[in-house]
Write an enzyme that holds these catalytic residues in place. Structure first.
Site, PDB file in Angstrom:
ATOM      1  CG  ASP A 112     -63.769  27.162  15.941  1.00 33.86           C
ATOM      2  OD1 ASP A 112     -64.249  26.543  16.906  1.00 33.86           O
ATOM      3  OD2 ASP A 112     -64.013  26.852  14.753  1.00 33.86           O
TER       4      ASP A 112
ATOM      5  CB  ALA B 192     -62.545  24.187  18.622  1.00 34.12           C
ATOM      6  CG  ASP B 193     -63.955  29.590  19.603  1.00 29.16           C
ATOM      7  OD1 ASP B 193     -62.886  29.412  20.210  1.00 29.16           O
ATOM      8  OD2 ASP B 193     -64.082  30.442  18.709  1.00 29.16           O
ATOM      9  CG  LEU B 194     -69.854  27.605  20.216  1.00 30.15           C
ATOM     10  CD1 LEU B 194     -70.918  27.310  19.170  1.00 30.15           C
ATOM     11  CD2 LEU B 194     -70.372  28.642  21.204  1.00 30.15           C
TER      12      LEU B 194
ATOM     13  CB  SER C 222     -63.139  24.999  24.672  1.00 25.08           C
ATOM     14  OG  SER C 222     -63.436  26.254  24.087  1.00 25.08           O
TER      15      SER C 222
END
Length: 395
Positions: A140, A168-170, A172
């Site tokens: 992330d 970024a993790d969430l 995506s």
């Protein structure tokens, strides 16, 4: 137990993902009723086991609620064969391996489509399924840096700053969930599945939105402006008598209302401050004038007064204050579920509200392989076959 949601009740999802992006994608589907089967390697078969945190820890409980769990060794030929057998009547497979891993395992999109042309494969990666960075590990914070977020975050004199959440993790994962919904809708017309792809880097760039468009359209490279809005003033964090708050004077009419509130009506019309471009040009000086005024009252007093005047403002909460707020409680953003080890726990609810078929958290996160026997029985295996697979450590 809360009643299981129904919106996606006919959807079967095989969840091969771990850490955050993939599980977050599958959480959306599970919370709306999809049968999400979380597939993990048997104990000792995966050197990366535990990367997602403690089994009964807050993160696992929040990410994997509403799912069933199966252990399956995809590196074993029998395990791969069994997985492909499950794909035959599944709708979606979600994975966030490095791009080359699914090829080595023999579960790439072409492999899945050969056994089920209607299957939708959602692949979430750090940088994309191909290209010069495809095989890099995605994290992330790295995506936050490469996607431009850290470059506009933080005080200018202190250098780049990461966001305090896994943006970024969430994102995506959410984009992958959106892609799955689009592919399902298209499948209802064509009868064919397809390969959905999202990446941490791509999602992070998309979230930059107006900052990215500012560069692409006008050629301007945005810089960090701390807690101030990039081009609207006064909009940012201000110190009060007992803490800090957000002030959001977003238009010239709001500025005039604000000036009336603080008994400075002349500031609303003089050339130096009457328009946002003028205020922006003199931002530092304006904040210096406002600082002693805001220091005279508490955050609560200011928020109430500004609300009455029609000027946007709000407190800056720590997480305990977030969930104590009456509007947050009204939105139902903390939802209770029973866990056999942790007891009654509260998890973060879905922010999407549907009038007829809402999401719900109806069961807590499963233990590894908790539903293996039931799932494999549904696939058509006998108790003897299941026992044999367990003895050979395929499950």
């Amino acid at each position: 137990m809360t009643e299981r949601p129904t919106a996606l009740a006919k959807l079967k999802v095989l969840d091969l993902s771990r850490v955050r992006a993939g599980p977050a994608c599958c959480r959306v589907l599970a919370d709306f009723g999809a049968d999400v089967i979380k597939i993990e390697a048997p104990a000792g078969a995966d050197p990366s086991a535990g990367v997602s945190g403690a089994r009964h820890g807050y993160d696992m409980l929040n990410l994997h609620r509403n799912k069933r769990a199966l252990t399956l060794n995809l590196k074993d030929p029998d395990g791969r064969a069994l997985f492909l057998r499950m794909v035959e009547d599944a709708d979606v497979v979600v994975e966030n391996f490095r791009p080359d891993v699914k090829d080595r395992l023999g579960i790439a999109y072409s492999d899945l489509a050969n056994v089920n042309p209607r299957i939708i494969l959602a692949s979430i990666s750090g940088f994309g399924q191909d290209g010069p960075y495809a095989k890099r590990a995605g994290f992330d914070q790295i995506a936050q840096g490469m996607g431009g977020l850290m470059g506009v975050t933080g005080n200018p004199e202190e250098g780049p700053m990461r966001a305090g959440a896994a943006v970024a993790d969430l994102s995506s994962g959410l984009y992958a969930a959106l892609g799955i919904m689009v592919a399902l809708q298209e499948r209802s017309v064509s009868g064919q599945g397809q390969w959905v792809q999202s990446s941490l880097l791509g999602a992070q760039i998309a979230l930059m939105d107006f900052q990215a468009a500012r560069y692409l359209v006008d050629g301007e490279v945005p810089e960090s402006s701390g807690n101030d809005h990039p081009y609207v003033t006064p909009m940012g964090v201000v110190a009060t008598k007992d803490g800090h708050m957000n002030l959001g004077v977003g238009s010239d009419s709001q500025w005039r209302a604000f000036c009336d509130l603080i008994d400075k009506p002349e500031w609303g019309t003089i050339e130096d401050y009457a328009t946002n471009p003028a205020r922006f040009e003199r931002r530092a000086a304006l904040w210096e004038k406002l600082a002693p005024i805001f220091a005279e009252k508490t955050t609560s007093d200011w928020v109430d007064a500004l609300e009455e005047a029609g000027v946007p403002a709000g407190p800056i909460y720590m997480m305990n204050e977030v969930f104590a707020d009456p509007q947050v409680q009204h939105l139902g953003m903390a939802e209770q579920v029973h866990h056999p080890v942790r007891g009654e726990t509260k998890l973060v609810a879905q922010p999407i509200k549907l009038s007829r078929t809402p999401a719900s958290i109806y069961v807590s996160a499963p233990d590894a392989g908790e539903h293996s026997d039931a799932i494999l029985t549904e696939v058509g295996l006998s108790p003897e076959e299941i026992a044999s697979l367990r003895d050979s450590k395929v499950i």
